[in-house]
Write an enzyme that holds these catalytic residues in place. Structure first.
Site, mmCIF file in Angstrom:
data_model
loop_
_atom_site.group_PDB
_atom_site.id
_atom_site.type_symbol
_atom_site.label_atom_id
_atom_site.label_comp_id
_atom_site.label_asym_id
_atom_site.label_seq_id
_atom_site.Cartn_x
_atom_site.Cartn_y
_atom_site.Cartn_z
ATOM 1 N N HIS A 92 0.821 -1.208 0.000
ATOM 2 C CA HIS A 92 0.000 0.000 0.000
ATOM 3 C C HIS A 92 0.863 1.270 0.000
ATOM 4 O O HIS A 92 2.049 1.245 0.330
ATOM 5 C CB HIS A 92 -0.916 0.013 1.235
ATOM 6 C CG HIS A 92 -0.154 0.032 2.544
ATOM 7 N ND1 HIS A 92 0.400 1.170 3.076
ATOM 8 C CD2 HIS A 92 0.132 -0.969 3.406
ATOM 9 C CE1 HIS A 92 1.006 0.889 4.210
ATOM 10 N NE2 HIS A 92 0.861 -0.407 4.441
ATOM 11 N N GLU A 167 -2.360 -6.971 7.312
ATOM 12 C CA GLU A 167 -1.063 -6.971 7.992
ATOM 13 C C GLU A 167 -1.137 -7.859 9.229
ATOM 14 O O GLU A 167 -2.225 -8.221 9.710
ATOM 15 C CB GLU A 167 -0.688 -5.525 8.376
ATOM 16 C CG GLU A 167 0.662 -5.351 9.086
ATOM 17 C CD GLU A 167 1.834 -5.830 8.252
ATOM 18 O OE1 GLU A 167 2.043 -7.061 8.196
ATOM 19 O OE2 GLU A 167 2.555 -4.992 7.677
#
Length: 301
Positions: A92, A167
């Site tokens: 990202h 994550e």
């Protein structure tokens, strides 16, 4: 290993390009450009701190190209064979917490302005590099916002959100700056630094093994759905390191920079993964990137 210290698939892999054609065997730039137009040598760059040079921009000559060699001098670009899926895994864009050195984990932080510029840059690049059949993303905003930019640029595709691409859950450390974590949450910080891959973190945090199992399984599921196709997966630094370790178990992987491109080939039937290229941020020349690659995990910050 390339001259920039970037990993590519091991040379004993059946599908590895020979050293002369490996897409990462490129010359290291002699200098790096800082914001404001200043230039420094690569030697000087190693001594700079995050506060004096937080964003370094690589020279355009570090641009990489994913290709396939037949060993006869003929190279075919943008080809995906029928027996594997090509998965372009992208980290990202930058967030304020990345810039602040703050641990994110499962907390939902949006892209900052730099992150939006990075997302636009990687989207523009991927829109020009061959047909994308699908775009998958972690369901956290920093990933899904990056994925949406890519999906829009690649023909208005739908972003398919997968919680399994999140994550690592970092438990009690989430929301803390790494520099303050040892004082505020000493037990969690000690577990965080552990070299035991089965070490969970206080506060519901995952172990490295749990993260590895979760994200590699998710990528294999995506690959089975897209044999013979090229797809994009937008995820996080800790996840990308786990995926790289699955493809190259004997290698160590460190920093994963914001919107870096990592290309995997997953083969059906024989459980084979090939890492074709890793850590490509050549598209970030206009907007730069955090040179720490900080992702709130032990090896990236």
């Amino acid at each position: 290993m390339s001259s920039l210290g970037l990993p590519c698939a091991p040379h004993n892999s059946l599908l590895l390009l020979p050293p002369s054609t490996c897409p990462l065997s490129i010359s290291s730039p002699r200098s790096l450009k800082l914001y404001g137009g200043h230039s420094i040598s690569t030697g000087e760059a190693h001594s700079l701190s995050i506060t004096t040079a937080s964003r370094l921009v690589r020279s355009p000559e570090t641009s990489m190209e994913s290709c396939r060699s037949y060993g006869n001098g003929i190279v075919e670009k943008d080809a995906v064979e029928g027996d594997y899926a090509e998965i372009i895994v992208v980290r990202h864009g930058e967030t304020e917490w990345n810039s602040d050195g703050r641990i994110q984990g499962h907390l939902d932080v949006e892209l900052n302005q730099i992150g939006k510029q990075q997302a636009a840059a990687v989207a523009n690049r991927l829109s020009k590099e061959g047909k994308i059949s699908a775009v998958y993303s972690s369901d956290l905003k920093r990933a899904s916002e990056t994925a949406q930019a890519i999906a829009t640029a690649c023909g208005g595709l739908e972003v398919i959100k997968e919680p399994e691409l999140r994550e690592r859950n970092l438990g009690d450390l989430q929301g803390l700056q790494l520099k303050e974590a040892a004082k505020l949450k000493p037990l969690a910080y000690e577990a965080f630094l552990s070299h035991q891959s089965d070490q969970e973190l206080p506060g519901g945090g995952e172990s490295i093994d749990q993260l590895y199992k979760r994200c590699t399984s998710s990528l294999e599921t995506i690959a089975r759905k897209h044999k013979g196709e090229r797809v994009v997966v937008v995820t996080h630094g800790g996840v990308i390191r786990s995926l790289c370790r699955r493809a190259c178990p004997s290698r160590r992987f460190g920093k994963v920079l914001n919107t870096s491109i990592n290309i995997f080939h997953l083969y059906e039937g024989d459980n084979k993964w090939v890492l074709r290229s890793s850590g490509d941020v050549s598209h970030l020349d206009p907007s730069g990137f955090l040179d720490t690659g900080f992702g709130g995990d032990r090896t990236s910050g």
